[in-house]
Design a protein around this motif. Sequence first.
Motif, mmCIF file in Angstrom:
data_model
loop_
_atom_site.group_PDB
_atom_site.id
_atom_site.type_symbol
_atom_site.label_atom_id
_atom_site.label_comp_id
_atom_site.label_asym_id
_atom_site.label_seq_id
_atom_site.Cartn_x
_atom_site.Cartn_y
_atom_site.Cartn_z
ATOM 1 N N PRO A 95 57.340 56.509 47.001
ATOM 2 C CA PRO A 95 58.934 56.439 47.055
ATOM 3 C C PRO A 95 58.840 56.636 45.247
ATOM 4 O O PRO A 95 58.589 56.461 44.732
ATOM 5 N N PRO A 118 50.448 43.819 55.257
ATOM 6 C CA PRO A 118 50.576 44.711 53.727
ATOM 7 C C PRO A 118 49.540 43.874 52.506
ATOM 8 O O PRO A 118 48.487 44.361 52.141
ATOM 9 N N HIS A 119 51.132 43.162 52.146
ATOM 10 C CA HIS A 119 50.287 42.959 51.500
ATOM 11 C C HIS A 119 49.885 41.657 50.608
ATOM 12 O O HIS A 119 49.587 41.371 49.473
ATOM 13 N N ILE A 174 62.204 54.882 43.601
ATOM 14 C CA ILE A 174 63.256 53.818 43.758
ATOM 15 C C ILE A 174 63.672 53.425 43.077
ATOM 16 O O ILE A 174 63.836 52.603 41.570
ATOM 17 N N LEU A 217 57.988 46.210 38.183
ATOM 18 C CA LEU A 217 57.244 46.672 39.463
ATOM 19 C C LEU A 217 55.840 46.344 39.405
ATOM 20 O O LEU A 217 55.261 45.596 39.891
ATOM 21 N N TRP A 238 49.482 56.881 47.028
ATOM 22 C CA TRP A 238 50.127 56.975 47.846
ATOM 23 C C TRP A 238 49.962 58.352 47.755
ATOM 24 O O TRP A 238 50.126 58.943 46.637
ATOM 25 N N ASP A 247 60.398 53.071 53.650
ATOM 26 C CA ASP A 247 58.817 53.837 52.920
ATOM 27 C C ASP A 247 58.877 53.380 51.233
ATOM 28 O O ASP A 247 57.487 52.339 51.253
ATOM 29 N N ILE A 248 60.030 52.517 50.848
ATOM 30 C CA ILE A 248 60.082 51.571 49.609
ATOM 31 C C ILE A 248 59.416 50.612 50.037
ATOM 32 O O ILE A 248 58.616 50.103 49.361
ATOM 33 N N LEU A 295 56.573 49.493 52.291
ATOM 34 C CA LEU A 295 55.816 48.989 52.561
ATOM 35 C C LEU A 295 54.954 49.572 51.062
ATOM 36 O O LEU A 295 53.884 49.383 50.134
ATOM 37 N N TYR A 296 54.795 50.456 50.156
ATOM 38 C CA TYR A 296 55.260 50.840 49.019
ATOM 39 C C TYR A 296 55.243 49.864 48.393
ATOM 40 O O TYR A 296 53.468 49.560 47.326
ATOM 41 N N LEU A 297 55.443 49.027 47.965
ATOM 42 C CA LEU A 297 55.849 47.656 47.263
ATOM 43 C C LEU A 297 55.154 46.450 47.959
ATOM 44 O O LEU A 297 53.987 46.173 46.997
ATOM 45 N N GLU A 298 54.464 46.585 49.306
ATOM 46 C CA GLU A 298 53.884 45.423 49.743
ATOM 47 C C GLU A 298 52.175 46.194 49.309
ATOM 48 O O GLU A 298 51.464 44.891 49.521
#
Lengths: 478, 268
Positions: B103, B87-88, B105, B113, B99, A426-427, A429-432
């Motif tokens: 999440p 995705p990136h 982190i 980030l 989202w 999940d993390i 994918l979030y960063l991606e």
Amino acid sequence: MSGITSQDETFETKVSFQDISRSDLDRPNPQDYVKHFKKGLSEDLVRQISKDKNEPSWILDIRLQGLKSFHEKSLPAWGPDISQLHFDTIRYFSKGSDKTHQKSWDEVDPKIKATFERLKIPEAERAVLAGVGAQYESENVYHNLKKEWEDQGVIFEDFDIAIQKYPELVRKYFTRCVPIADHKFSALHYAVFSGGTFLYVPEEVEVTQPLQAYFRMNSMNQGQFEHTLIVIEKGAKAHYIEGCSAPKYGSESLHAGCVEVFVEQQAQARYSSVENWSKDTYNLNTKRALVKDRAKMEWIGGNLGSGVTMLYPCSILIGDYARVDHLGVAFANTDQNQDTGAKVTILGKNCRASIISKSLSKGGGTSTYRGLIDIKKSADHAIVNVECDALMLDDHSVSDTIPHIHCVNDTASVTHEAKAGKISADILLYLESRGIDEESAKAMIVNGFLDEIVKTLPLEYAVELNRLIELEMEGSIG
Amino acid sequence: MSQSFVGSESKSSLMVLCIENVHAQWNDTPILQGVNLEVDKGEMHVILGPNGSGKSTLGKVILGDQAYQKTDGNIRFNGESFDGLEPHERAQKGFFLSWQSPPSIDGVSAKDLLLTAKKSLDPDFRSSFRLQKSLKERLHGMHLSDEFMGRSYNVGASGGEQRKMEMVSLLTLDPLCAFLDEIDSGIDVDSMHALNEGIQEFIQRDGKSVILISHTQKFLQLVKPTHAHLLVQGKIIRSDDHSLISYIHKNGFQEFLPKKKNLKVLSS
């Protein structure tokens, strides 16, 4: 990455380890000199080392006791397999140059100086350090302390020189923290020890800049056995840092150093090390501190290199209200076994100990936390917290936690918390989804995982550790 | 656009997102069953629909989340196909997904980030100092304290704070098209106004577009989307202007749902 990015405004003007690549660390210098030094261990060799250093007889006695004990003791019956370590193929003593023990970089053999320059040691010294020692193979090539600290009675000396210059002081402490016959590798260490550091900080002196020693093994099958003796007198304070590396040969090297730290009443000592030996090194190191009344010891360690590491810094809290913090990071990559942890023995009353261990494993590597908490009968109201976090970067890497707790005092409070897991999808994918590629995202998660420990290091070392982790993280996809 | 005819040039260069007949499934369960959607620059779309109709899945499928398999159809972004892009890479082309439950982190700050993300999106990006400054202003704009810059990302943050951080990220990263998945859910009235201001600031920038998922009429009245779509059982079954929003809020989804044929079986 967190360390680098969060600091990058100020960082460019400071010393940078960022440019050091794995090839800088793995690349050896020419080593013609080694032909003068034989491989293997014998009483003759031990006597020869002692003679070469012109040591007093009491030191030779210690060496010979060590040798005897080494032959008597067996290899540990627990931990990683070290049966592939062949003691007779190791070169226990060698010198890269006759120009050792220099006080100025200009006097250091140019080839050796170039190595340390590649590692950016002289630059760091000018910028941020109170003193620097640099050891190449068995002996220090350079050792210097800035004058302002010398004037206050601080001694920061090559250990070989300290034996000659301060025999009473050395004799008072040497072997009193780590006994000769403690285990097979401490015995070996005392038989062939060479080089290392003696740091003595007099009462009430606070050394505000860190003192650093850098240990470099250059030739194939080399053994390095430096002895580090640190005495922080009553109310004094110091931060000692150690960095280590060796080139890679595909044939084993052995590092069996020993660190003894005496933290007197109300004194504070911090010992930081980033050990990055090449992956064919066995790193079997012994580190121990004796902590007296209201004194505080901090161990901060990063273990990245080595094929096999067995390293469990140990603290003995003998005084009342003594404190110790152990912070450790271990990164096990392919073919690496990082067996690290902490040992704390508590004898004094109202003592506190905290152990935070973070381990990473990747590419089939194994990292193990092995710990021992020993709370003796006299240790009323001890408080101990142990926290072990493990992060596995793929499905075939291994992480173990082996904690031992012995407690014979009812008033003690001990907590142990262990977490192990993989990188959260999940993390990732979030960063991606924010444009960060998978490899950088993983590096970011790993740096975040280690942040708690990295931020306790001085900036330059935080950057170095981050950089080394980035190197290990390369090719982490698939 | 070299292949376009002169006549279609202006139309196609306006279009940022073109979704054609997209089918997608999750673990063999079909979720999207032929979605069509076109979004032009400067437009703000809302996707309405009952829970489980596939709204969030649509966002994840556009992003390229491997948990979903696109089995048919095309997604074109700014004239290029998204097929085969990670995705990136889709984010680097200018697609941003906020989202629903981002999440947390450990040990990674919003500053780290966003700085890393900004550098990934724009290789020429240099001034981290300026980013830090503007990040601070954006946090204040969302009524978040400076602390949010340095502390572990989303750790211990409330749902409202997490959503406002999504908005801070959007305004900082400045994509072409933002897909905001229930960015308004569970937030207080002040935060709702702050989020609306964020969306308005974004859409007023040149060439931007927004796709919203929201169940809150009050929020949609503030934001004023230009287009509204109704997604039911994996298909967009109606597209209209904003009047569809008030119609749905008044009448509910029932009339758009397939009639339940086996009532007896279900109730027994």
